[in-house]
Design a protein around this motif. Sequence first.
Motif, PDB file in Angstrom:
ATOM      1  N   MET A  16       0.813  -1.217   0.000  1.00 57.05           N
ATOM      2  CA  MET A  16       0.000   0.000   0.000  1.00 57.05           C
ATOM      3  C   MET A  16       0.845   1.266   0.000  1.00 57.05           C
ATOM      4  N   LEU A  17       2.077   1.155  -0.512  1.00 54.86           N
ATOM      5  CA  LEU A  17       2.949   2.317  -0.620  1.00 54.86           C
ATOM      6  C   LEU A  17       3.120   2.725  -2.081  1.00 54.86           C
ATOM      7  N   PRO A  18       3.271   4.036  -2.336  1.00 51.23           N
ATOM      8  CA  PRO A  18       3.514   4.496  -3.710  1.00 51.23           C
ATOM      9  C   PRO A  18       4.794   3.895  -4.268  1.00 51.23           C
ATOM     10  N   GLN A  19       4.810   3.689  -5.582  1.00 53.29           N
ATOM     11  CA  GLN A  19       6.001   3.198  -6.274  1.00 53.29           C
ATOM     12  C   GLN A  19       6.635   4.343  -7.063  1.00 53.29           C
ATOM     13  N   PRO A  20       7.961   4.425  -7.187  1.00 55.45           N
ATOM     14  CA  PRO A  20       8.946   3.555  -6.538  1.00 55.45           C
ATOM     15  C   PRO A  20       9.022   3.849  -5.038  1.00 55.45           C
ATOM     16  N   ILE A  21       9.475   2.873  -4.284  1.00 60.77           N
ATOM     17  CA  ILE A  21       9.524   3.005  -2.831  1.00 60.77           C
ATOM     18  C   ILE A  21      10.616   3.987  -2.424  1.00 60.77           C
ATOM     19  N   ASP A  22      10.250   4.931  -1.558  1.00 61.98           N
ATOM     20  CA  ASP A  22      11.221   5.853  -0.980  1.00 61.98           C
ATOM     21  C   ASP A  22      11.731   5.222   0.319  1.00 61.98           C
ATOM     22  N   GLU A  23      12.993   4.784   0.311  1.00 62.78           N
ATOM     23  CA  GLU A  23      13.542   4.092   1.476  1.00 62.78           C
ATOM     24  C   GLU A  23      13.570   4.974   2.722  1.00 62.78           C
ATOM     25  N   LYS A  24      13.542   6.303   2.537  1.00 61.70           N
ATOM     26  CA  LYS A  24      13.509   7.200   3.693  1.00 61.70           C
ATOM     27  C   LYS A  24      12.247   6.973   4.517  1.00 61.70           C
ATOM     28  N   ARG A  25      11.251   6.375   3.862  1.00 66.33           N
ATOM     29  CA  ARG A  25       9.977   6.108   4.540  1.00 66.33           C
ATOM     30  C   ARG A  25      10.165   5.211   5.761  1.00 66.33           C
ATOM     31  N   PHE A  26      11.226   4.425   5.758  1.00 69.34           N
ATOM     32  CA  PHE A  26      11.444   3.461   6.831  1.00 69.34           C
ATOM     33  C   PHE A  26      12.551   3.895   7.798  1.00 69.34           C
TER      34      PHE A  26
ATOM     35  N   VAL B 220      13.450   5.735  10.862  1.00 66.02           N
ATOM     36  CA  VAL B 220      12.797   6.310  12.044  1.00 66.02           C
ATOM     37  C   VAL B 220      13.763   7.259  12.754  1.00 66.02           C
ATOM     38  N   ARG B 221      13.335   8.495  12.918  1.00 63.80           N
ATOM     39  CA  ARG B 221      14.173   9.469  13.618  1.00 63.80           C
ATOM     40  C   ARG B 221      14.318   9.102  15.100  1.00 63.80           C
ATOM     41  N   GLU B 222      15.472   9.443  15.660  1.00 67.70           N
ATOM     42  CA  GLU B 222      15.716   9.120  17.068  1.00 67.70           C
ATOM     43  C   GLU B 222      14.774   9.881  18.001  1.00 67.70           C
ATOM     44  N   ASP B 223      14.338  11.057  17.578  1.00 64.82           N
ATOM     45  CA  ASP B 223      13.468  11.875  18.433  1.00 64.82           C
ATOM     46  C   ASP B 223      11.983  11.635  18.145  1.00 64.82           C
ATOM     47  N   HIS B 224      11.652  10.459  17.566  1.00 60.61           N
ATOM     48  CA  HIS B 224      10.258  10.184  17.210  1.00 60.61           C
ATOM     49  C   HIS B 224       9.366  10.122  18.453  1.00 60.61           C
ATOM     50  N   ARG B 225       8.088  10.399  18.211  1.00 63.21           N
ATOM     51  CA  ARG B 225       7.075  10.258  19.255  1.00 63.21           C
ATOM     52  C   ARG B 225       6.378   8.910  19.074  1.00 63.21           C
ATOM     53  N   LYS B 226       5.748   8.420  20.153  1.00 66.40           N
ATOM     54  CA  LYS B 226       5.077   7.127  20.108  1.00 66.40           C
ATOM     55  C   LYS B 226       3.562   7.298  20.176  1.00 66.40           C
TER      56      LYS B 226
ATOM     57  N   LEU C 227      -0.099  -5.594  15.304  1.00 67.00           N
ATOM     58  CA  LEU C 227       0.613  -5.665  14.038  1.00 67.00           C
ATOM     59  C   LEU C 227       1.957  -4.963  14.178  1.00 67.00           C
ATOM     60  N   SER C 228       2.718  -4.912  13.101  1.00 72.12           N
ATOM     61  CA  SER C 228       4.022  -4.246  13.120  1.00 72.12           C
ATOM     62  C   SER C 228       3.851  -2.736  13.248  1.00 72.12           C
ATOM     63  N   ASP C 229       4.806  -2.105  13.902  1.00 69.27           N
ATOM     64  CA  ASP C 229       4.772  -0.651  14.031  1.00 69.27           C
ATOM     65  C   ASP C 229       4.909   0.006  12.657  1.00 69.27           C
ATOM     66  N   VAL C 230       4.283   1.171  12.527  1.00 69.65           N
ATOM     67  CA  VAL C 230       4.353   1.953  11.284  1.00 69.65           C
ATOM     68  C   VAL C 230       4.866   3.349  11.615  1.00 69.65           C
ATOM     69  N   TYR C 231       5.896   3.762  10.894  1.00 67.81           N
ATOM     70  CA  TYR C 231       6.453   5.104  11.102  1.00 67.81           C
ATOM     71  C   TYR C 231       5.775   6.086  10.156  1.00 67.81           C
ATOM     72  N   ILE C 232       5.411   7.258  10.687  1.00 65.34           N
ATOM     73  CA  ILE C 232       4.760   8.308   9.903  1.00 65.34           C
ATOM     74  C   ILE C 232       5.687   9.515   9.855  1.00 65.34           C
TER      75      ILE C 232
ATOM     76  N   ASN D 270       6.261  12.466  12.500  1.00 60.32           N
ATOM     77  CA  ASN D 270       7.322  11.871  13.310  1.00 60.32           C
ATOM     78  C   ASN D 270       6.774  10.978  14.425  1.00 60.32           C
ATOM     79  N   PHE D 271       5.747  10.187  14.088  1.00 61.16           N
ATOM     80  CA  PHE D 271       5.164   9.246  15.039  1.00 61.16           C
ATOM     81  C   PHE D 271       5.486   7.815  14.621  1.00 61.16           C
ATOM     82  N   LEU D 272       5.856   6.991  15.595  1.00 67.43           N
ATOM     83  CA  LEU D 272       5.958   5.548  15.401  1.00 67.43           C
ATOM     84  C   LEU D 272       4.721   4.953  16.061  1.00 67.43           C
ATOM     85  N   VAL D 273       3.839   4.371  15.240  1.00 64.85           N
ATOM     86  CA  VAL D 273       2.526   3.964  15.721  1.00 64.85           C
ATOM     87  C   VAL D 273       2.419   2.449  15.823  1.00 64.85           C
TER      88      VAL D 273
END
Length: 210
Positions: free
Chosen positions: A27-37, A39-45, A116-121, A125-128
């Motif tokens: 369910m991700l746009p193509q081509p895949i942007d690897e930056k999408r995965f 996760v910043r160190e200062d992410h919120r949960k 399910l697996s966590d998803v980074y936004i 900057n949320f890891l959900v």
Amino acid sequence: MELIKVVKKLERLLKEPLPGRLGHLTMLPQPIDEKRFSVREDHRKGAVLMLFYPDSHNSFVPFIKRPEYPGVHSGQIAFPGGKWEPSDRDLSVTALRESEEEIGVYAEKVTLLGKLSDVYIPPSNFLVSPYIGFISEKPDFKPEPKEVERIISCPFPVLLDKEIRKLTQVKGSSGPRFETPYFDIENEVVWGATAMMLGEFTYLWENSGF
């Protein structure tokens, strides 16, 4: 599909290894942007709840539509949920607390089956963490007007229907438009993080072998 059958299968499925990225990529746009995965160190949960409930002889899953507001998730379709608070014992408590606040489903009535697996936004900057649970009776939904424009109750078989998986153009948070896969639920475009969660869920369900 009756709730008891859904729950029994989920109890087995959620003990198996999760597909994670394999499901997200559907369910991700193509081509895949690897930056999408990345996760910043200062992410919120945060955490959300995919809730199953019975109505007649079928099972349903509620989604919420966010109100229009000056923010990256304005007007989007999502699972009920929100950010982790220091008073929350863990993220499962976050998912239940936020769902109670947003749609009026009492936390003590929900049985959690797993997650399910966590998803980074990246834009927010949320890891959900997406949790899956069920309630044994149809809830008396009470949407919180400041956070929920409306509740969309989707029959579970509809979520599994591949005909609702489509492509559309959306405007990203940075401005440019791009093509992305989405779930067409009651003529609403369910894309982004919620679609990734559904992508993993449907991948897991469809490739279970039982």
